[in-house]
Scaffold this motif. Structure first.
Motif, PDB file in Angstrom:
ATOM      1  N   ARG A 112      28.106  52.282  50.065  1.00 51.15           N
ATOM      2  CA  ARG A 112      28.679  53.546  49.618  1.00 51.15           C
ATOM      3  C   ARG A 112      28.970  53.538  48.126  1.00 51.15           C
ATOM      4  NH1 ARG A 112      33.232  55.006  54.240  1.00 51.15           N
ATOM      5  NH2 ARG A 112      31.794  55.173  56.030  1.00 51.15           N
ATOM      6  N   VAL A 113      28.931  52.388  47.501  1.00 53.99           N
ATOM      7  CA  VAL A 113      29.227  52.287  46.067  1.00 53.99           C
ATOM      8  C   VAL A 113      27.975  51.836  45.341  1.00 53.99           C
ATOM      9  CG1 VAL A 113      31.681  51.831  46.395  1.00 53.99           C
ATOM     10  CG2 VAL A 113      30.078  49.919  46.341  1.00 53.99           C
ATOM     11  N   SER A 114      27.842  52.271  44.092  1.00 55.60           N
ATOM     12  CA  SER A 114      26.660  51.920  43.315  1.00 55.60           C
ATOM     13  C   SER A 114      26.708  50.493  42.806  1.00 55.60           C
ATOM     14  CB  SER A 114      26.521  52.884  42.125  1.00 55.60           C
ATOM     15  OG  SER A 114      27.696  52.864  41.325  1.00 55.60           O
ATOM     16  N   GLY A 115      27.905  49.997  42.586  1.00 52.96           N
ATOM     17  CA  GLY A 115      28.058  48.648  42.067  1.00 52.96           C
ATOM     18  C   GLY A 115      28.655  47.713  43.093  1.00 52.96           C
ATOM     19  N   LEU A 116      29.538  46.839  42.616  1.00 53.51           N
ATOM     20  CA  LEU A 116      30.181  45.879  43.508  1.00 53.51           C
ATOM     21  C   LEU A 116      31.356  46.506  44.240  1.00 53.51           C
ATOM     22  CD1 LEU A 116      30.327  42.679  41.248  1.00 53.51           C
ATOM     23  CD2 LEU A 116      28.646  43.229  43.024  1.00 53.51           C
ATOM     24  N   ARG A 117      31.628  45.998  45.426  1.00 58.28           N
ATOM     25  CA  ARG A 117      32.835  46.376  46.148  1.00 58.28           C
ATOM     26  C   ARG A 117      34.011  45.562  45.598  1.00 58.28           C
ATOM     27  NH1 ARG A 117      29.128  45.677  50.760  1.00 58.28           N
ATOM     28  NH2 ARG A 117      28.563  47.737  51.597  1.00 58.28           N
ATOM     29  N   ARG A 118      35.214  46.053  45.879  1.00 65.44           N
ATOM     30  CA  ARG A 118      36.399  45.312  45.435  1.00 65.44           C
ATOM     31  C   ARG A 118      36.412  43.904  46.008  1.00 65.44           C
ATOM     32  NH1 ARG A 118      41.388  49.679  46.128  1.00 65.44           N
ATOM     33  NH2 ARG A 118      40.942  50.919  44.247  1.00 65.44           N
ATOM     34  N   GLY A 119      36.060  43.789  47.261  1.00 69.37           N
ATOM     35  CA  GLY A 119      36.070  42.476  47.888  1.00 69.37           C
ATOM     36  C   GLY A 119      35.089  41.520  47.247  1.00 69.37           C
ATOM     37  N   GLU A 120      33.960  42.036  46.783  1.00 69.65           N
ATOM     38  CA  GLU A 120      32.965  41.183  46.129  1.00 69.65           C
ATOM     39  C   GLU A 120      33.472  40.708  44.773  1.00 69.65           C
ATOM     40  OE1 GLU A 120      28.929  43.122  48.122  1.00 69.65           O
ATOM     41  OE2 GLU A 120      29.861  44.059  46.368  1.00 69.65           O
ATOM     42  N   VAL A 121      34.136  41.588  44.035  1.00 68.81           N
ATOM     43  CA  VAL A 121      34.722  41.170  42.758  1.00 68.81           C
ATOM     44  C   VAL A 121      35.797  40.123  43.000  1.00 68.81           C
ATOM     45  CG1 VAL A 121      36.028  41.920  40.738  1.00 68.81           C
ATOM     46  CG2 VAL A 121      34.213  43.373  41.659  1.00 68.81           C
ATOM     47  N   ALA A 122      36.631  40.349  44.021  1.00 65.31           N
ATOM     48  CA  ALA A 122      37.690  39.398  44.335  1.00 65.31           C
ATOM     49  C   ALA A 122      37.107  38.032  44.669  1.00 65.31           C
ATOM     50  CB  ALA A 122      38.527  39.918  45.507  1.00 65.31           C
ATOM     51  N   MET A 123      36.034  37.994  45.457  1.00 67.69           N
ATOM     52  CA  MET A 123      35.404  36.727  45.806  1.00 67.69           C
ATOM     53  C   MET A 123      34.849  36.033  44.569  1.00 67.69           C
ATOM     54  SD  MET A 123      32.206  36.027  48.388  1.00 67.69           S
ATOM     55  CE  MET A 123      31.090  36.902  47.286  1.00 67.69           C
ATOM     56  N   LEU A 124      34.180  36.783  43.697  1.00 65.08           N
ATOM     57  CA  LEU A 124      33.596  36.191  42.487  1.00 65.08           C
ATOM     58  C   LEU A 124      34.683  35.669  41.549  1.00 65.08           C
ATOM     59  CD1 LEU A 124      30.828  38.848  41.765  1.00 65.08           C
ATOM     60  CD2 LEU A 124      30.449  36.477  42.472  1.00 65.08           C
ATOM     61  N   ALA A 125      35.831  36.354  41.530  1.00 62.11           N
ATOM     62  CA  ALA A 125      36.918  35.949  40.641  1.00 62.11           C
ATOM     63  C   ALA A 125      37.823  34.888  41.257  1.00 62.11           C
ATOM     64  CB  ALA A 125      37.753  37.170  40.251  1.00 62.11           C
ATOM     65  N   GLY A 126      37.646  34.608  42.555  1.00 60.90           N
ATOM     66  CA  GLY A 126      38.466  33.591  43.204  1.00 60.90           C
ATOM     67  C   GLY A 126      39.887  34.028  43.483  1.00 60.90           C
ATOM     68  N   VAL A 127      40.071  35.343  43.740  1.00 70.80           N
ATOM     69  CA  VAL A 127      41.398  35.849  44.089  1.00 70.80           C
ATOM     70  C   VAL A 127      41.274  36.603  45.405  1.00 70.80           C
ATOM     71  CG1 VAL A 127      42.141  36.027  41.682  1.00 70.80           C
ATOM     72  CG2 VAL A 127      41.076  38.008  42.794  1.00 70.80           C
ATOM     73  N   SER A 128      42.412  36.928  46.005  1.00 68.70           N
ATOM     74  CA  SER A 128      42.381  37.665  47.266  1.00 68.70           C
ATOM     75  C   SER A 128      42.020  39.123  47.011  1.00 68.70           C
ATOM     76  CB  SER A 128      43.749  37.590  47.954  1.00 68.70           C
ATOM     77  OG  SER A 128      44.719  38.322  47.212  1.00 68.70           O
ATOM     78  N   VAL A 129      41.504  39.764  48.045  1.00 69.85           N
ATOM     79  CA  VAL A 129      41.171  41.188  47.938  1.00 69.85           C
ATOM     80  C   VAL A 129      42.434  41.992  47.639  1.00 69.85           C
ATOM     81  CG1 VAL A 129      40.244  43.189  49.158  1.00 69.85           C
ATOM     82  CG2 VAL A 129      39.238  40.929  49.527  1.00 69.85           C
ATOM     83  N   GLU A 130      43.544  41.601  48.271  1.00 68.58           N
ATOM     84  CA  GLU A 130      44.797  42.323  48.043  1.00 68.58           C
ATOM     85  C   GLU A 130      45.234  42.215  46.591  1.00 68.58           C
ATOM     86  OE1 GLU A 130      44.254  40.132  50.416  1.00 68.58           O
ATOM     87  OE2 GLU A 130      44.219  41.415  52.202  1.00 68.58           O
ATOM     88  N   TYR A 131      45.074  41.022  46.014  1.00 67.74           N
ATOM     89  CA  TYR A 131      45.509  40.845  44.625  1.00 67.74           C
ATOM     90  C   TYR A 131      44.602  41.627  43.671  1.00 67.74           C
ATOM     91  CZ  TYR A 131      47.099  38.566  40.340  1.00 67.74           C
ATOM     92  OH  TYR A 131      47.612  38.338  39.094  1.00 67.74           O
ATOM     93  N   TYR A 132      43.286  41.571  43.909  1.00 69.46           N
ATOM     94  CA  TYR A 132      42.395  42.325  43.020  1.00 69.46           C
ATOM     95  C   TYR A 132      42.650  43.824  43.164  1.00 69.46           C
ATOM     96  CZ  TYR A 132      38.586  44.599  40.764  1.00 69.46           C
ATOM     97  OH  TYR A 132      37.881  45.431  39.932  1.00 69.46           O
ATOM     98  N   THR A 133      42.905  44.284  44.388  1.00 67.18           N
ATOM     99  CA  THR A 133      43.198  45.707  44.597  1.00 67.18           C
ATOM    100  C   THR A 133      44.415  46.108  43.789  1.00 67.18           C
ATOM    101  OG1 THR A 133      42.247  45.666  46.820  1.00 67.18           O
ATOM    102  CG2 THR A 133      43.780  47.459  46.313  1.00 67.18           C
ATOM    103  N   ARG A 134      45.423  45.241  43.764  1.00 68.78           N
ATOM    104  CA  ARG A 134      46.625  45.521  42.966  1.00 68.78           C
ATOM    105  C   ARG A 134      46.280  45.624  41.483  1.00 68.78           C
ATOM    106  NH1 ARG A 134      50.659  40.741  41.269  1.00 68.78           N
ATOM    107  NH2 ARG A 134      51.052  41.640  39.210  1.00 68.78           N
TER     108      ARG A 134
END
Length: 292
Positions: free
Chosen positions: A32-54
């Motif tokens: 549904r998104v053209s780029g990365l999902r939040r969860g994918e960025v969180a995984m690449l950055a080594g943080v939790s999805v909740e923390y990246y969402t914040r």
């Protein structure tokens, strides 16, 4: 001043620009998104999805340098974008009561004025973080003669609000994009600069082009390069420009244009200098007639 909206828009705009393939991730199913999902960025950055969402919701308060570096790497930020992210984090952690307000204007030191005045065959000027030209030698005033019809001369205001800018700059789109990118960087560094905010608000209200480019959240820093001009008096020329920050004068920089000897651009600068001298002579004569 709360910069949460700015943080959100910047992080999302960078996330939208990266495909899973570019990030080395498999792309499964319908996206549904053209780029990365939040969860994918969180995984690449080594943080939790909740923390990246914040973080993407604009809360950079207390974020560590290591997390910022990991985010920059995950989002494939270049050096300018990385610095911009750090500036947003600093602003988020600043206390408004202690935030240093920038002065509405800044004086140009006499020694700096002597430098630009001494560059007789090179257009040179001093600008502030709002793209106001605070001081210029005669050749720079001649090069930007139409811009100087308004005081203070402001290159961004000229580019977006004066239709003659499209003629002066054959590469208008690039010039416009770079100018917006500079203001974006400065707005992150100086979120309490009321004059800067007023300029951005004015351009956003009066220029559809500015509003569109501002919404892209791209950043830019002037250093060096080339710029093409189509001057109303001397015609086409391509000049090299260098921009240097002034130590001790926060937010001020010198921009100098030059041309290689023996080139058509060098000849055009000589012609421009001759025209500028004629203009100065005519103005002095008119002033003398008025006073007599």
């Amino acid at each position: 001043m709360d910069n949460r909206a700015e943080v959100t828009a910047f992080l999302k705009s960078r996330r939208d620009k990266i495909t899973p393939e570019q990030a080395g991730l498999p792309a499964y199913g319908q996206r549904r998104v053209s780029g990365l999902r939040r969860g994918e960025v969180a995984m690449l950055a080594g943080v939790s999805v909740e923390y990246y969402t914040r973080l993407e919701r604009g809360n950079l308060g207390g974020v560590s340098d290591s997390v910022l570096d990991a985010l920059a790497q995950a989002l494939r930020l270049d050096d300018i974008e990385r610095d911009h992210l750090y500036a947003l984090a600093r602003a988020a952690n600043a206390r408004p009561a202690r935030a240093r307000r920038r002065p509405a204007g800044a004086a140009v030191r006499a020694s700096v004025l002597r430098i630009i005045e001494g560059l007789h065959d090179q257009p040179a000027y001093v600008r502030n973080n709002r793209m106001d030209i605070l001081a210029a030698n005669p050749l720079a005033r001649a090069l930007h003669c139409e811009c100087f019809e308004q005081e203070p001369a402001n290159t961004c205001r000229f580019v977006f609000l004066d239709p003659r800018a499209a003629r002066l700059y054959p590469d208008w789109e690039r010039v416009a994009r770079d100018g917006v990118g500079v203001l974006r960087v400065e707005a992150a560094k100086n979120p309490y600069d009321r004059e800067l905010s007023n300029l951005i608000g004015e351009l956003s209200t009066r220029s559809d082009a500015f509003r569109t480019l501002w919404g892209a959240h791209d950043v830019h820093v002037f250093t060096e390069g080339t710029k093409r001009f189509h001057h109303p008096v001397v015609g086409e020329m391509e000049l090299t420009h260098e921009s240097l920050d002034l130590p001790g004068d926060d937010g001020l920089s010198i921009t100098v244009y030059s041309a290689d000897p023996g080139t058509p651009a060098a000849d055009a600068l000589k012609l421009l200098a001759s025209w500028a001298a004629t203009q100065d002579h005519d103005e002095a004569a008119a002033q003398a007639d008025t006073e007599s």
